[in-house]
Design a protein around this motif. Structure first.
Motif: not given
Lengths: 178, 305
Positions: B223-230
């Protein structure tokens, strides 16, 4: 980290951070606000900073994110109230006015450049940093810096072309009205 | 590579006009000493420790659901002890974490309904089963449980998320050392995600993952990675996903898609292409299969870094 450490971190890097913020954010950015936010985040998250990492890379990343965030907010405010975020008025010699106009046009065009490319472009073209220095700041390879610069430059040229076309259309509409 | 500002003169060509803009842009004025001192007085240069309640580690949906169910049962037991078919309320209340967690689009999907359950016997904490871990925690106050229940209801939807954040602030003020502080933080992540406050959500997730051995770290890192990617922070997102061992097919699908799109954003085309191919092989009818096919079909135009 102790209070004196945080204090020295702030005093050692505050001017560098303000220069980055001003460069990345352009003439309409509230630099003090951005710098304050950068160091608030740095103070809060210093425990997560890895000892072997470069402090300037870390601070640059925070600065870049803060400026991007402010840029987005500013764009939103601009949509809501376009006159609220006009660039500061420049009084004095004609040269300064021309400088301010050129800067505003440049940053208007830079808004269309992708953030990753924009950072590299600003550091290279405006801050006159070398590829190696940019790679260190961004935490990427020198080859990636050149790629980003190449793409960023193409995006900037396209953005300026579009800006000029828009201005020409607007000018011709005004002339037709006359 | 030469700088545009040094290479082009005159304004006949587009490059020349851009070079002119670059040359005309003045260097930033240095920050004045007064401003430096003014900011120093405002900044918390002496670090403040975050309250321990923010040190979270559990998968959000299940923890919130189970904890609230247990909290409800304890609150009910305190108010109406004679109605409960069990012996006196235990001194310590367990938090149960089950594996695996069913993932939706993110790890912060809607919680399931909260149903009061009776507290387990006092011996439960000493004999955890293979898929249930039990951790001793003191029982929450009934008002505390009621407030958190309201927070969770509000945090479910984007419309209520702002109110949820206000309620969380209220919760922290009223129960600074509350038993359900962790759950409040998890609800905060959910509300932040609902409101698209990615930076704040990432900060809380960083706290979650800063524990030495956080359970379900994979779901939270994903989830953290997905938020960072966004947030266009693809390098960090990839770092967050490095050596990530996800436990469910849904998570693996999200991970592959996230990796592929981040690699493409960073211009690492051949790696991205390989990941997209792996994605299509594993999930030919997956949610992102269309994206993957479109990306792969346009690859001939890209140049590798």
């Amino acid at each position: 980290m102790t209070a004196p450490d945080l204090d020295s971190l702030y005093r050692h890097h505050v001017r560098r951070v303000s220069t980055w913020a001003r460069r990345l954010g352009g003439p309409t950015l509230d630099v003090e606000d951005a710098v304050q936010e950068v160091f608030l985040i740095a103070c809060r998250r210093y425990a997560e900073f890895e000892p072997g990492a470069k402090i300037t890379t870390w601070l640059f990343r925070i600065t870049s994110n803060v400026v991007r965030h402010q840029w987005r907010r500013r764009r939103f405010r601009h949509l809501v109230s376009p006159k609220a975020e006009a660039p500061p008025s420049v009084e004095g010699p004609v040269e300064r006015l021309a400088q301010a106009e050129a800067e505003s046009r440049l940053y208007l065009a830079l808004e269309s450049v992708r953030p990753l490319h924009r950072e590299a472009l600003i550091l290279f073209e405006l801050d006159e940093k070398s590829g190696e220095e940019i790679a260190e700041l961004l935490g990427i390879t020198v080859a990636s810096v050149w790629t980003r610069l190449h793409r960023g430059r193409n995006e900037l040229l396209s953005a300026v072309r579009r800006l000029e076309a828009r201005e020409a259309r607007s000018q011709s509409r005004k002339e037709r009205r006359r | 590579m030469q700088r545009l500002r040094e290479t082009y003169t005159g304004t006949e060509t587009l490059e020349g006009r851009v070079a002119f803009l670059l040359r005309a842009t003045p260097a930033p004025a240095p920050l004045s000493s007064v401003a430096v001192e003014r900011m120093a007085t405002v900044l918390p240069l002496a670090p403040k420790a975050r309250p321990s309640s923010r040190m979270l580690s559990w998968p959000i949906n299940l923890l919130l659901t189970v904890s609230l169910a247990l909290a409800s049962s304890v609150a009910l037991h305190r108010v109406q002890p004679s109605r409960l078919p069990v012996a006196p309320a235990p001194v310590a209340q367990p938090t149960i974490v089950e594996d695996p967690v069913t993932s939706t689009s993110t790890a912060l999907g809607s919680p399931t309904s909260v149903a009061p359950t009776a507290p387990p016997p006092s011996g439960a904490s000493s004999a955890p089963s293979s898929h249930i871990r039990v951790k001793a925690r003191s029982a929450p106050e009934p008002e505390e449980a009621a407030l958190l229940r309201r927070i969770l209801e509000l945090a479910k939807s984007p419309r209520g998320a702002n109110q949820a954040l206000d309620a969380i602030a209220d919760y922290r003020r009223r129960f600074p050392a509350g038993t359900l502080g962790r759950e409040a933080d998890l609800a905060e992540v959910r509300a932040d995600v609902a409101l698209d406050r990615r930076r704040e959500a990432i900060e809380t997730l960083d706290q979650l993952l800063s524990l030495s051995d956080p359970p379900r770290a994979a779901a939270l890192s994903l989830l953290r990675g997905e938020l960072l990617a966004k947030q266009d922070r693809c390098t960090e997102a990839l770092a967050s996903w490095s050596a990530l061992a996800v436990q469910s097919s849904g998570e693996n699908e999200r991970l592959l898609h996230g990796r592929a799109s981040c690699l493409a954003t960073l211009g690492r085309w051949s790696e991205s292409q390989a990941v997209y191919r792996a994605y299509l092989k594993a999930f030919p009818q997956g949610r992102f299969a269309g994206d993957a096919r479109v990306a792969l079909s346009g690859w001939d135009e890209q140049v590798d870094e």
